[in-house]
Scaffold this active site. Structure first.
Site, mmCIF file in Angstrom:
data_model
loop_
_atom_site.group_PDB
_atom_site.id
_atom_site.type_symbol
_atom_site.label_atom_id
_atom_site.label_comp_id
_atom_site.label_asym_id
_atom_site.label_seq_id
_atom_site.Cartn_x
_atom_site.Cartn_y
_atom_site.Cartn_z
ATOM 1 N N LYS A 129 4.830 -11.732 2.867
ATOM 2 C CA LYS A 129 3.268 -11.759 2.491
ATOM 3 C C LYS A 129 2.983 -11.688 1.247
ATOM 4 C CE LYS A 129 -0.134 -8.409 3.428
ATOM 5 N NZ LYS A 129 -0.466 -8.307 2.051
ATOM 6 N N ASP B 190 5.924 -6.842 2.531
ATOM 7 C CA ASP B 190 4.972 -7.461 1.173
ATOM 8 C C ASP B 190 5.621 -7.730 -0.023
ATOM 9 O OD1 ASP B 190 2.112 -8.083 1.210
ATOM 10 O OD2 ASP B 190 1.475 -6.037 1.131
ATOM 11 N N SER C 197 0.760 -1.260 0.087
ATOM 12 C CA SER C 197 0.009 -0.137 -0.129
ATOM 13 C C SER C 197 0.918 1.097 -0.036
ATOM 14 C CB SER C 197 -1.056 -0.003 1.245
ATOM 15 O OG SER C 197 -0.208 -0.159 2.329
ATOM 16 N N GLU D 246 -9.154 -9.703 3.735
ATOM 17 C CA GLU D 246 -9.331 -8.438 3.415
ATOM 18 C C GLU D 246 -10.804 -8.256 2.737
ATOM 19 O OE1 GLU D 246 -6.446 -5.916 1.540
ATOM 20 O OE2 GLU D 246 -7.675 -4.114 1.331
ATOM 21 N N GLU E 288 -0.136 -12.330 -1.960
ATOM 22 C CA GLU E 288 -1.834 -12.396 -2.055
ATOM 23 C C GLU E 288 -2.201 -13.491 -2.982
ATOM 24 O OE1 GLU E 288 -3.088 -8.659 -3.517
ATOM 25 O OE2 GLU E 288 -2.004 -7.442 -2.037
HETATM 26 O O1 KIV Z 1 -0.302 -3.328 1.833
HETATM 27 C C1 KIV Z 1 -0.989 -3.512 2.824
HETATM 28 O O2 KIV Z 1 -0.925 -2.332 3.204
HETATM 29 C C2 KIV Z 1 -1.942 -4.827 3.094
HETATM 30 C C3 KIV Z 1 -2.726 -4.531 4.120
HETATM 31 C C4 KIV Z 1 -3.795 -3.499 4.051
HETATM 32 C C5 KIV Z 1 -2.945 -5.619 4.491
HETATM 33 O O3 KIV Z 1 -1.736 -5.591 2.316
#
Ligand code: KIV
Length: 289
Positions: free
Chosen positions: A115, A85, A47, A185, A117
């Protein structure tokens, strides 16, 4: 307050019914505040593409940019588990690419986990491989922002019984592959409740109701600093946009009115050095005449 949160700590919290607290950070000073406040998981979320870099979606952020921010975050964290991420197209190409980029987060940025997706066969395979080599993996299901165009926009997922069962199967598949936690989410409360009950590993919800094992928000959203839009699931705990604008206006006024800086905010020469400087400057001026 917990010291050194690990994937095992999170599992224990779920068993004890202690909710997990998660937030995002993209820089050192924010990470320090979150860590000091006792946040369990600090996510260097992609994000940041939107919130910190001003893009319209999460797609544009690169692996190198994510690493740059992840390094800053880990420098500010003593206790929380830092999850980085994997950005769009940093793990989708093949397993080698995924392993190499996940490894960079652990080796170069000293993050604790990554993380990704979705729960495609490819992702499940990556998850197994990473977990085998000691890299903890967090899953992310429901609305997955990297698939925004494929999903037809920012939409609640799992609205039908069929879709809900598919989400549950995906979550169970991620757990079997070794994921230590799954982000849910924008899914209806009943669906996240069922998934959270069926999984042994903790779920962390965002727009997924109160029955997930933990909650995550984008820090800039909950602090009212990023105000381009406000998703329904965001609760604002502060209004940093207004507070900051007001503070900056005050600063501008002080600069223009010569109220800033004052003597305490400046450095003075000693009386002797000042006298000596004046003497030399007038000698120089005299010499020039
Ligand atoms: O990128 C992010 O901030 C996220 C969260 C909103 C879970 O994946």
């Amino acid at each position: 307050m917990a010291k050194n949160v690990s994937t095992l700590t999170l599992r224990k919290y779920k068993e004890e019914g202690r909710k997990i607290v998660a937030l995002t950070a993209y820089d050192y000073s924010t990470a320090k505040i979150l860590d000091r406040a006792g946040v369990d998981i600090i996510l260097v979320g992609d994000s940041l593409a939107m919130v910190a870099l001003g893009h319209k979606t999460t797609h544009a952020v690169t692996m190198d940019e994510m690493l740059h921010h992840a390094k800053a975050v880990t420098r500010g964290v003593e206790n929380a588990l830092v999850v980085a991420d994997l950005p769009f197209m940093s793990y989708q190409v093949d397993v080698t690419q995924a392993i190499s980029n996940a490894g960079r987060f652990i080796k170069e940025a000293e993050a604790h986990a990554v993380k990704l997706e979705g729960a495609t066969d490819h992702n499940l395979n990556i998850t197994r491989r990473l977990v085998d080599m000691g890299i903890p993996v967090m899953g992310h299901l429901g609305f997955t922002p990297q698939s925004i165009h494929g999903l037809g926009g920012t939409r609640v997922q799992g609205r039908t019984a069929d879709e809900a069962i598919k989400l549950l199967e995906d979550a169970l598949a991620l757990e079997r592959a070794g994921a230590f936690s799954v982000v849910l989410e924008m899914v209806p409360c009943t669906v996240s409740r069922v998934i959270s009950k069926k999984l042994k590993v903790p779920t962390v919800g965002i727009g997924a109701g109160p029955d997930c094992d933990g909650q995550i928000l984008v820090t800039d959203d909950m602090l009212g600093k990023y105000v381009d839009f406000k998703p329904r699931f965001v609760r604002r705990y502060a209004n940093l946009d207004e507070i900051s604008t007001e503070a900056i206006r005050q600063y501008a006024t002080d600069v223009m009115n010569r109220n800033f800086p004052n003597d305490q905010e400046s450095f003075a020469l000693s009386k002797e050095e000042e006298d000596e400087l004046i003497r030399r400057l007038s000698a120089l001026a005299g010499g020039r005449n």
